[in-house]
Design a protein around this motif. Sequence first.
Motif, PDB file in Angstrom:
ATOM      1  N   PRO A 388       0.817  -1.207   0.000  1.00 29.83           N
ATOM      2  CA  PRO A 388       0.000   0.000   0.000  1.00 29.83           C
ATOM      3  C   PRO A 388       0.846   1.251   0.000  1.00 29.83           C
ATOM      4  N   GLN A 389       0.381   2.257  -0.710  1.00 34.75           N
ATOM      5  CA  GLN A 389       1.094   3.513  -0.731  1.00 34.75           C
ATOM      6  C   GLN A 389       0.850   4.261   0.572  1.00 34.75           C
ATOM      7  N   ASP A 390       1.714   5.228   0.849  1.00 40.93           N
ATOM      8  CA  ASP A 390       1.562   6.038   2.043  1.00 40.93           C
ATOM      9  C   ASP A 390       0.339   6.924   1.882  1.00 40.93           C
ATOM     10  N   THR A 391      -0.625   6.758   2.763  1.00 44.44           N
ATOM     11  CA  THR A 391      -1.874   7.493   2.611  1.00 44.44           C
ATOM     12  C   THR A 391      -1.920   8.757   3.431  1.00 44.44           C
ATOM     13  N   ALA A 392      -0.890   9.042   4.224  1.00 40.58           N
ATOM     14  CA  ALA A 392      -0.965  10.231   5.064  1.00 40.58           C
ATOM     15  C   ALA A 392      -1.130  11.479   4.223  1.00 40.58           C
ATOM     16  N   ALA A 393      -0.411  11.538   3.075  1.00 38.14           N
ATOM     17  CA  ALA A 393      -0.515  12.724   2.228  1.00 38.14           C
ATOM     18  C   ALA A 393      -1.841  12.808   1.527  1.00 38.14           C
ATOM     19  N   ALA A 394      -2.559  11.648   1.446  1.00 36.06           N
ATOM     20  CA  ALA A 394      -3.838  11.651   0.731  1.00 36.06           C
ATOM     21  C   ALA A 394      -4.999  12.067   1.616  1.00 36.06           C
ATOM     22  N   VAL A 395      -4.783  12.129   2.922  1.00 38.62           N
ATOM     23  CA  VAL A 395      -5.865  12.542   3.811  1.00 38.62           C
ATOM     24  C   VAL A 395      -6.131  14.022   3.609  1.00 38.62           C
ATOM     25  N   LEU A 408      -5.921   9.865  12.956  1.00 42.12           N
ATOM     26  CA  LEU A 408      -4.815   9.199  13.640  1.00 42.12           C
ATOM     27  C   LEU A 408      -4.976   7.683  13.606  1.00 42.12           C
ATOM     28  N   ALA A 409      -6.227   7.215  13.726  1.00 40.98           N
ATOM     29  CA  ALA A 409      -6.468   5.773  13.655  1.00 40.98           C
ATOM     30  C   ALA A 409      -6.112   5.233  12.279  1.00 40.98           C
ATOM     31  N   ASP A 410      -6.429   6.000  11.221  1.00 42.25           N
ATOM     32  CA  ASP A 410      -6.082   5.572   9.866  1.00 42.25           C
ATOM     33  C   ASP A 410      -4.571   5.449   9.698  1.00 42.25           C
ATOM     34  N   VAL A 411      -3.841   6.459  10.180  1.00 45.30           N
ATOM     35  CA  VAL A 411      -2.381   6.431  10.054  1.00 45.30           C
ATOM     36  C   VAL A 411      -1.801   5.247  10.824  1.00 45.30           C
ATOM     37  N   GLU A 412      -2.288   5.037  12.061  1.00 46.05           N
ATOM     38  CA  GLU A 412      -1.800   3.934  12.889  1.00 46.05           C
ATOM     39  C   GLU A 412      -2.096   2.596  12.231  1.00 46.05           C
ATOM     40  N   ARG A 413      -3.297   2.454  11.667  1.00 48.32           N
ATOM     41  CA  ARG A 413      -3.677   1.201  11.002  1.00 48.32           C
ATOM     42  C   ARG A 413      -2.747   0.909   9.820  1.00 48.32           C
ATOM     43  N   GLU A 414      -2.443   1.950   9.036  1.00 53.94           N
ATOM     44  CA  GLU A 414      -1.581   1.759   7.864  1.00 53.94           C
ATOM     45  C   GLU A 414      -0.189   1.294   8.269  1.00 53.94           C
ATOM     46  N   VAL A 415       0.366   1.904   9.322  1.00 46.99           N
ATOM     47  CA  VAL A 415       1.710   1.540   9.768  1.00 46.99           C
ATOM     48  C   VAL A 415       1.730   0.102  10.283  1.00 46.99           C
ATOM     49  N   VAL A 416       0.704  -0.280  11.045  1.00 44.03           N
ATOM     50  CA  VAL A 416       0.644  -1.641  11.576  1.00 44.03           C
ATOM     51  C   VAL A 416       0.530  -2.654  10.442  1.00 44.03           C
ATOM     52  N   ILE A 417      -0.322  -2.370   9.464  1.00 47.45           N
ATOM     53  CA  ILE A 417      -0.496  -3.307   8.346  1.00 47.45           C
ATOM     54  C   ILE A 417       0.812  -3.470   7.575  1.00 47.45           C
TER      55      ILE A 417
END
Length: 451
Positions: A388-395, A408-417
């Motif tokens: 998956p691409q880094d989605t932080a910039a897409a928020v 913050l939950a979205d960012v944390e979920r992406e890093v964990v995955i």
Amino acid sequence: MTTERPLALIIDDEPDICELIQVTLQRMEVDCHIAGTLHEARDLLGQHAFDLCITDMQLPDGNGIDLVRETVAERPELPMAVITAYGNMDTAVQALKAGAFDFVPKPVDLGMLRQLVGGATRLSHGPRIDRRSRDTLLGDSPAMQKIRGTIAKLARSTAPVYISGESGTGKELVARTIHDKGDRREKPFVPINCGAIPSELMESEFFGHVKGAFTGANRDKQGLFQAADGGTLFLDEIAELPQHMQVKLLRAIQEKAVRPVGSEQEISVNVRILSATHKDLGQLVDEGLFRQDLFYRINVIQLAVPSLRQRRQDIPMLVNHVLGRLTGDGDAPPVQLNDAALGALRAYAFPGNVRELENILERALTLCEGGVIEPEDLQLPDSPCGQPQDTAAAVPAPDDDFALDDYLADVEREVVIKALEKTGYNKTAAAQLLGISFRALRYKLKKLDME
């Protein structure tokens, strides 16, 4: 076998208007009670189960809009209509915002009155229908539950609705659901993509034309407003309307009538206006690119459709639905995503939202082998191996709908995955990679609904 006749409450302090409305309704087999003040109206509302209420704005002891607000709050199933002064659209918009089902201007047009009464009695006195939309608008996230609840309320009104949201979120599906759940469901739903009609043909497409109106006009042609008469007109990508059409559309909405190109006669039309765009109409108004008065008319009620990033927990349900639809024909075995592929989808930004998800899954079906979709089959943009691409910039930047906790939950979920995928879903190794304990990782997986 007899059927109980609908019962209406007419509230006006002018006897002539009350008599006119009463006679018209009685000819439609609707019984009536009459009140001349808000006090009398409240007493009658407490004594009878009405199917329709029609109230004037200015009454000896108060404003009819106040009665609309309190009645809608106490009895949301009762359609409330308002009589407004001729040409006073501001008052009509106020009434609709307060929860009125519809409005009729003075002097009372009997044709419009009959249409209003017919629609109201179909809602309150007609057969009940299943108003659930969970099978149409998929998802159990709080955002989708809120959307479905709002649609159930909007279906009982004729108020214009402005549907906002990013491209691919399903704005037309929302509009069609509003139509299907309301009293206009037996009438046409006519969608128009305002950006797909050439500017020089737009007036003819919207309002029709008469024979000889211009070169090539060999016969009379019905416009889309007339085609939607009695039903719903959905103006998609309304931000693309040129200025001259914005003026003409505003007049058609205000007058509830259209004038075909080349004709001197106006034709009355009864349509509900739903509109949508992925652009920020408020910003376009500030920039002078969209008329403020038109925005005011179409934005009586605004409904924001969430992006897929805002309801990631719905992705598994959407995946199953799309794969079921794509593989439903024939005897082919079912296709599934493995955990890694589903994790990649849950972490992806989805700038194209549900429409992009459908395209990704359709492509993956072609590429996968053995009935299992792997991460590489998804071919997510900028990620040839399916990472998956880094989605932080897409928020999106914070706005009225922004929620910091969700972000913050979205960012944390992406890093964990990403950590889980990098370690082959070995939780102990993923915890070490993240610099946290195994117990902390288990807590995060539970908190983020990723177990």
